[in-house]
Write a protein that holds these residues in place. Structure first.
Motif, PDB file in Angstrom:
ATOM      1  N   VAL C 380       0.618  -1.172   0.107  1.00  0.00           N
ATOM      2  CA  VAL C 380       0.191   0.175   0.568  1.00  0.00           C
ATOM      3  C   VAL C 380       1.046   1.290  -0.048  1.00  0.00           C
ATOM      4  O   VAL C 380       1.113   1.686  -1.362  1.00  0.00           O
ATOM      5  CB  VAL C 380      -0.860  -0.193   0.990  1.00  0.00           C
ATOM      6  CG1 VAL C 380      -1.867   1.219   0.675  1.00  0.00           C
ATOM      7  CG2 VAL C 380      -1.283  -1.220   1.219  1.00  0.00           C
ATOM      8  N   MET C 381       1.930   0.867   0.894  1.00  0.00           N
ATOM      9  CA  MET C 381       3.103   2.646   0.529  1.00  0.00           C
ATOM     10  C   MET C 381       3.638   2.427  -0.235  1.00  0.00           C
ATOM     11  O   MET C 381       3.737   3.485  -1.019  1.00  0.00           O
ATOM     12  CB  MET C 381       4.269   2.312   1.808  1.00  0.00           C
ATOM     13  CG  MET C 381       3.241   2.001   3.027  1.00  0.00           C
ATOM     14  SD  MET C 381       4.424   1.635   4.700  1.00  0.00           S
ATOM     15  CE  MET C 381       4.996   3.342   5.508  1.00  0.00           C
ATOM     16  N   TRP C 386       5.378   6.068  -4.914  1.00  0.00           N
ATOM     17  CA  TRP C 386       5.673   5.924  -5.832  1.00  0.00           C
ATOM     18  C   TRP C 386       3.645   5.962  -6.916  1.00  0.00           C
ATOM     19  O   TRP C 386       3.867   4.455  -6.739  1.00  0.00           O
ATOM     20  CB  TRP C 386       6.811   5.286  -6.265  1.00  0.00           C
ATOM     21  CG  TRP C 386       7.499   6.151  -5.895  1.00  0.00           C
ATOM     22  CD1 TRP C 386       8.361   7.010  -6.120  1.00  0.00           C
ATOM     23  CD2 TRP C 386       8.059   5.200  -4.221  1.00  0.00           C
ATOM     24  NE1 TRP C 386       9.540   7.122  -4.897  1.00  0.00           N
ATOM     25  CE2 TRP C 386       9.647   6.513  -3.992  1.00  0.00           C
ATOM     26  CE3 TRP C 386       8.294   4.598  -3.517  1.00  0.00           C
ATOM     27  CZ2 TRP C 386      10.542   6.489  -3.037  1.00  0.00           C
ATOM     28  CZ3 TRP C 386       8.961   4.242  -2.052  1.00  0.00           C
ATOM     29  CH2 TRP C 386       9.882   5.718  -2.016  1.00  0.00           C
ATOM     30  N   PRO C 387       2.936   6.502  -7.559  1.00  0.00           N
ATOM     31  CA  PRO C 387       1.884   5.953  -7.901  1.00  0.00           C
ATOM     32  C   PRO C 387       2.667   5.231  -8.951  1.00  0.00           C
ATOM     33  O   PRO C 387       3.811   5.680  -9.823  1.00  0.00           O
ATOM     34  CB  PRO C 387       0.741   7.134  -7.862  1.00  0.00           C
ATOM     35  CG  PRO C 387       1.398   7.902  -7.123  1.00  0.00           C
ATOM     36  CD  PRO C 387       3.002   7.367  -6.658  1.00  0.00           C
ATOM     37  N   THR C 390       5.017   6.791 -11.713  1.00  0.00           N
ATOM     38  CA  THR C 390       5.912   7.596 -11.605  1.00  0.00           C
ATOM     39  C   THR C 390       7.954   6.390 -11.756  1.00  0.00           C
ATOM     40  O   THR C 390       8.816   7.609 -11.416  1.00  0.00           O
ATOM     41  CB  THR C 390       5.908   8.320  -9.962  1.00  0.00           C
ATOM     42  OG1 THR C 390       5.612   7.506  -9.288  1.00  0.00           O
ATOM     43  CG2 THR C 390       5.031   8.815 -10.385  1.00  0.00           C
ATOM     44  N   ILE C 391       7.941   5.622 -11.532  1.00  0.00           N
ATOM     45  CA  ILE C 391       8.995   5.325 -11.772  1.00  0.00           C
ATOM     46  C   ILE C 391       8.239   3.615 -12.983  1.00  0.00           C
ATOM     47  O   ILE C 391       7.317   3.743 -12.761  1.00  0.00           O
ATOM     48  CB  ILE C 391       9.051   4.401 -10.058  1.00  0.00           C
ATOM     49  CG1 ILE C 391       8.465   3.618  -9.328  1.00  0.00           C
ATOM     50  CG2 ILE C 391      10.198   5.881 -10.060  1.00  0.00           C
ATOM     51  CD1 ILE C 391       9.323   3.040  -8.309  1.00  0.00           C
ATOM     52  N   LYS C 392       9.842   2.736 -13.366  1.00  0.00           N
ATOM     53  CA  LYS C 392       9.824   1.893 -14.075  1.00  0.00           C
ATOM     54  C   LYS C 392       9.060   0.576 -13.252  1.00  0.00           C
ATOM     55  O   LYS C 392      10.121   0.538 -12.683  1.00  0.00           O
ATOM     56  CB  LYS C 392      10.596   2.473 -15.277  1.00  0.00           C
ATOM     57  CG  LYS C 392      10.397   0.824 -16.121  1.00  0.00           C
ATOM     58  CD  LYS C 392      11.905   1.296 -16.881  1.00  0.00           C
ATOM     59  CE  LYS C 392      11.672  -0.855 -17.251  1.00  0.00           C
ATOM     60  NZ  LYS C 392      12.719  -1.054 -17.708  1.00  0.00           N
ATOM     61  N   ARG C 393       8.478   0.152 -13.284  1.00  0.00           N
ATOM     62  CA  ARG C 393       7.578  -1.173 -12.221  1.00  0.00           C
ATOM     63  C   ARG C 393       8.083  -2.696 -13.591  1.00  0.00           C
ATOM     64  O   ARG C 393       7.250  -1.952 -15.514  1.00  0.00           O
ATOM     65  CB  ARG C 393       6.579  -0.997 -12.216  1.00  0.00           C
ATOM     66  CG  ARG C 393       6.208  -0.677 -11.227  1.00  0.00           C
ATOM     67  CD  ARG C 393       4.500  -0.248 -10.558  1.00  0.00           C
ATOM     68  NE  ARG C 393       4.437  -0.285  -9.651  1.00  0.00           N
ATOM     69  CZ  ARG C 393       4.698   1.787  -9.017  1.00  0.00           C
ATOM     70  NH1 ARG C 393       4.875   2.696  -9.598  1.00  0.00           N
ATOM     71  NH2 ARG C 393       4.585   1.355  -7.847  1.00  0.00           N
ATOM     72  N   GLY C 394       8.852  -2.594 -13.440  1.00  0.00           N
ATOM     73  CA  GLY C 394       8.856  -4.933 -14.552  1.00  0.00           C
ATOM     74  C   GLY C 394       7.030  -5.220 -14.262  1.00  0.00           C
ATOM     75  O   GLY C 394       7.358  -6.013 -15.500  1.00  0.00           O
ATOM     76  N   LEU C 462       6.297  10.340  -2.623  1.00  0.00           N
ATOM     77  CA  LEU C 462       5.180  11.527  -2.994  1.00  0.00           C
ATOM     78  C   LEU C 462       4.657  11.415  -0.937  1.00  0.00           C
ATOM     79  O   LEU C 462       4.868  11.053  -0.225  1.00  0.00           O
ATOM     80  CB  LEU C 462       3.631  10.583  -3.628  1.00  0.00           C
ATOM     81  CG  LEU C 462       2.800  11.224  -4.899  1.00  0.00           C
ATOM     82  CD1 LEU C 462       2.504  10.696  -5.045  1.00  0.00           C
ATOM     83  CD2 LEU C 462       4.287  12.950  -4.806  1.00  0.00           C
ATOM     84  N   GLY C 463       5.221  13.525  -0.407  1.00  0.00           N
ATOM     85  CA  GLY C 463       4.312  13.510   0.581  1.00  0.00           C
ATOM     86  C   GLY C 463       5.817  13.409   1.675  1.00  0.00           C
ATOM     87  O   GLY C 463       5.676  13.568   2.879  1.00  0.00           O
ATOM     88  N   TYR C 464       6.742  12.923   1.233  1.00  0.00           N
ATOM     89  CA  TYR C 464       7.753  13.418   1.643  1.00  0.00           C
ATOM     90  C   TYR C 464       8.861  15.003   1.301  1.00  0.00           C
ATOM     91  O   TYR C 464       9.439  15.338   0.286  1.00  0.00           O
ATOM     92  CB  TYR C 464       8.916  11.731   1.704  1.00  0.00           C
ATOM     93  CG  TYR C 464       8.033  11.054   2.956  1.00  0.00           C
ATOM     94  CD1 TYR C 464       8.862  11.077   4.009  1.00  0.00           C
ATOM     95  CD2 TYR C 464       7.182  10.416   2.288  1.00  0.00           C
ATOM     96  CE1 TYR C 464       8.018   9.968   4.677  1.00  0.00           C
ATOM     97  CE2 TYR C 464       6.511   9.152   3.003  1.00  0.00           C
ATOM     98  CZ  TYR C 464       6.919   9.610   4.475  1.00  0.00           C
ATOM     99  OH  TYR C 464       6.340   8.434   4.896  1.00  0.00           O
TER     100      TYR C 464
END
Lengths: 55, 127, 464
Positions: C380-381, C386-387, C390-394, C462-464
């Motif tokens: 969840v976090m 990083w919705p 925003t980053i590359k997910r395999g 996000l949020g930091y």
């Protein structure tokens, strides 16, 4: 004394042998190389070289 | 301004490992030594056991024989042993509080450390 | 094996990147398949035959969630230490320290359990040949030491070895199933207990059985420990993990069927080597030899994978100075975390030689369970900080947050299952982690570099 007893002794002997070989190799490496080099691995280093986390 | 950690000497390193080791072994062996470990099954053996009285049909009797239990008396204890699942609600609540409390504690403290990490890595000011 | 380190500067040592998806499958399934050869049957003891089957499938669902969640995060955070590195980037350092300990404990205990089983198996066989009172200790020690040595010598060799013996052990289960189906067994399959005595402990038994139901699959998440040694982690890791889960679901169901049919459940619930016992019941010596080798291989493969995973986790923590940096060393020739491998040997031995099997298994399961609980909020976090996009997910898993939610509910049920009968261990284990956490937060963390731990090339969360 039957074959299982001999197997027990063989297992003890082999264990001791493996332990000695492994510890000797570790000792040899630790004394041959500099600790700075041995602990020089960094997390994520290869990712930087191989994969880009950009879209 | 990056945080500079102190350098740890070899003695300190050994002590730290030792502390962890004692904790680990303690956690595992303390319940064992105190005799608190584990649910032992309690056998409720019956008098003059027969396969029928133990509820074993013909096929199961063959299976027991193949496993090395030739007569009903030898299998009596195994067949009649049962766990005891009665538990106290207090103990259950203690467990729930412990599990939840543990995770809350860890996430809370992590959060504090994490803000520091992000601040140092990405710079202090946001936006 | 060649030294392929062209990408890194020569004055830096790293782990060798040599593994393919087959090795990942072998690492995942290899660790876990032993669960089919021993341990899972305690769930039948805790709840009866039906409960054993329900536990097998419910735990299968739990692990499908684990694999989905894990695949997404791992395909993005590909670093040795697996979930440890995930926790460090997503939740925070103290969580990472705990997750690292979960991993090391779960795998070291599992390794100890495997060694115990090998000793027990040899004792059974010696007994069948008329030798009573075999001293199991030398065989337990030999197993742990020789596998540690194999791991010390290099990851490619040890995982290729794992691939072969895991495949054999898997085929052995399938062969046993077909042999029994086609009437090789001298004793008939009997499922009458399913109808006569379906739930000896009532519905509570089904929940209680979940405790050991996890054992069918425990350790599959270990695949991501190999992230720094896999050639293309973003693809190989999800693929190897998912293939592993499918293999295990098949093997688990077949195992339940054969064992429940051939062994009275009261015996099955206590058996040390259920599949081997099933082969003994058939009276077919070919099957007996096959399942003896299968059991020996499965336990060896598992112990081997465990040494691999536990040492990677320990090594990663040393590298970040969560533990003394001495452990963060890589062997200059073999490119393995050799000091961690050697250090974990005596620890495994302490437990293999000193504690009863179900205790060791319970500690392993508990550490695993704490790790799965962590995965739920970790996921969840991760999506929150990083919705998507925003980053590359395999790999992106579907239906978020449903898998995380299901996983959380199943974890809750499993805590309760462990509580039934093994509550003291649960409390002892939690006290250990709480004390260790406080020790880390207030003492050990001062030696850790702050910003440097965050090694992924990601944007600010996000949020930091």
């Amino acid at each position: 004394m039957d074959v299982w007893n001999y197997l027990e002794y063989a297992a003890w002997a082999l264990s001791a042998l493996v332990a000695v070989v492994m510890l000797l190799d570790m000792f040899r490496i630790d004394t041959t190389y500099d600790d700075e080099l041995l602990t020089s691995s960094r997390e994520g280093e290869l990712e930087l070289a191989q994969e880009r986390h950009e879209l | 301004m990056a945080y500079q950690p102190p350098k740890q000497g070899i003695a300190g390193q050994i002590i730290d490992v030792f502390v962890l080791l004692v904790l680990t072994v303690g956690a595992l062996y303390l319940p064992l030594y105190l005799g608190l470990a584990g649910a032992a099954k309690t056998p409720a053996t019956i008098e003059n056991p027969t396969w029928e009285a133990l509820g074993q049909n013909a096929a199961e009797q063959q299976q027991w024989a193949a496993l090395g239990y030739a007569d009903p008396a030898s299998a009596n204890e195994i067949i009649t042993a049962r766990f005891d699942y009665t538990f106290s609600w207090t103990a259950l609540i203690v467990m729930i509080v412990a599990v939840v409390g543990y995770f809350v504690l860890v996430v809370r403290l992590s959060q504090k450390e994490y803000r520091e990490v992000i601040a140092e890595r990405f710079g202090d000011s946001k936006s | 094996m060649s030294d392929t380190t062209a990408t890194t500067a020569p004055e830096r040592l790293g782990l060798l990147r040599v593994l393919g998806p087959g090795h990942v499958w072998a690492l995942g399934v290899g660790i876990v398949l032993v669960g089919e050869y021993m341990g899972w049957n305690f769930s039948v003891g805790k709840g009866g035959m039906i409960a054993g089957l329900v536990a097998c499938w419910v735990a299968g669902l739990l692990y499908t969630c684990v694999a989905m969640i894990d695949s997404e995060v791992t395909s993005t955070v590909a670093a040795a230490g697996g979930q440890y590195a995930q926790a460090k980037h997503i939740v925070g350092p103290l969580m990472a320290f705990n997750v690292g300990l979960f991993l090391v404990m779960a795998y070291t205990m599992l390794e100890a359990a495997n060694a115990i089983t090998i000793g027990f198996l040899l004792d059974t066989v010696a007994g069948m040949f008329g030798h009573t009172g075999l001293n199991q200790k030398p065989f337990i020690i030999l197993t742990i030491l020789s596998l540690a040595w194999l791991n010390y010598r290099g990851v490619l060799a040890s995982l290729s070895f794992n691939f072969v013996i895991t495949a054999f052990a898997f085929v052995a289960i399938i062969l046993l199933f077909f042999a029994v189906q086609f009437g090789v067994s001298a004793v008939p399959l009997d499922f009458s207990a399913v109808t006569n005595d379906p739930l000896p402990y009532g519905w509570l038994g089904i929940v209680a059985a979940l405790h050991f139901g996890l054992w069918y699959y425990l350790g599959i998440e270990g695949t991501c420990q190999a992230a720094e040694e896999v050639r293309s982690p973003a693809r190989s890791l999800p693929f190897g993990t998912m293939a592993g889960i499918m293999t295990l679901l098949i093997a688990a169901t077949l195992t339940w069927y054969v064992c429940s049919g051939l062994i009275p459940w009261e015996y099955l619930g206590n058996s040390g080597t259920p599949l081997f016992d099933a082969a003994r019941v058939t009276g077919n010596s070919g099957l007996m030899v096959l399942l003896f080798i299968g059991t020996a291989f499965a336990t060896t493969a598992s112990a081997n994978g465990c040494i691999n995973d536990a040492s990677r986790a320990w090594f990663s923590m040393g590298r970040d100075r969560y533990l003394p940096s001495w452990f963060g060393a890589v062997h200059p020739h073999y490119r393995t975390p050799y000091r961690s491998i050697v250090f974990l040997v005596p620890i495994a031995l302490i437990f293999a030689l000193g504690a009863p099997l179900d205790q060791v298994i319970t500690f392993s399961i508990l550490s695993g369970l704490l790790g799965y609980t962590f995965m739920t909020f970790n996921m969840v976090m991760f999506r929150r900080k990083w919705p998507l996009g925003t980053i590359k997910r395999g790999y992106v898993h579907p239906w978020h947050p449903l898998p995380a939610l299901i996983l959380l509910i199943l974890c809750g049920a499993t805590y309760f299952a462990v509580f039934l009968g093994y509550g003291t261990q649960l409390i002892a284990m939690l006290s250990f982690y709480i004390i260790a956490s406080l020790w880390f937060h207030f003492w050990r963390y001062r030696f850790v570099r702050r910003g440097e731990q965050f090694t992924m090339p990601w944007p600010r969360p996000l949020g930091y």
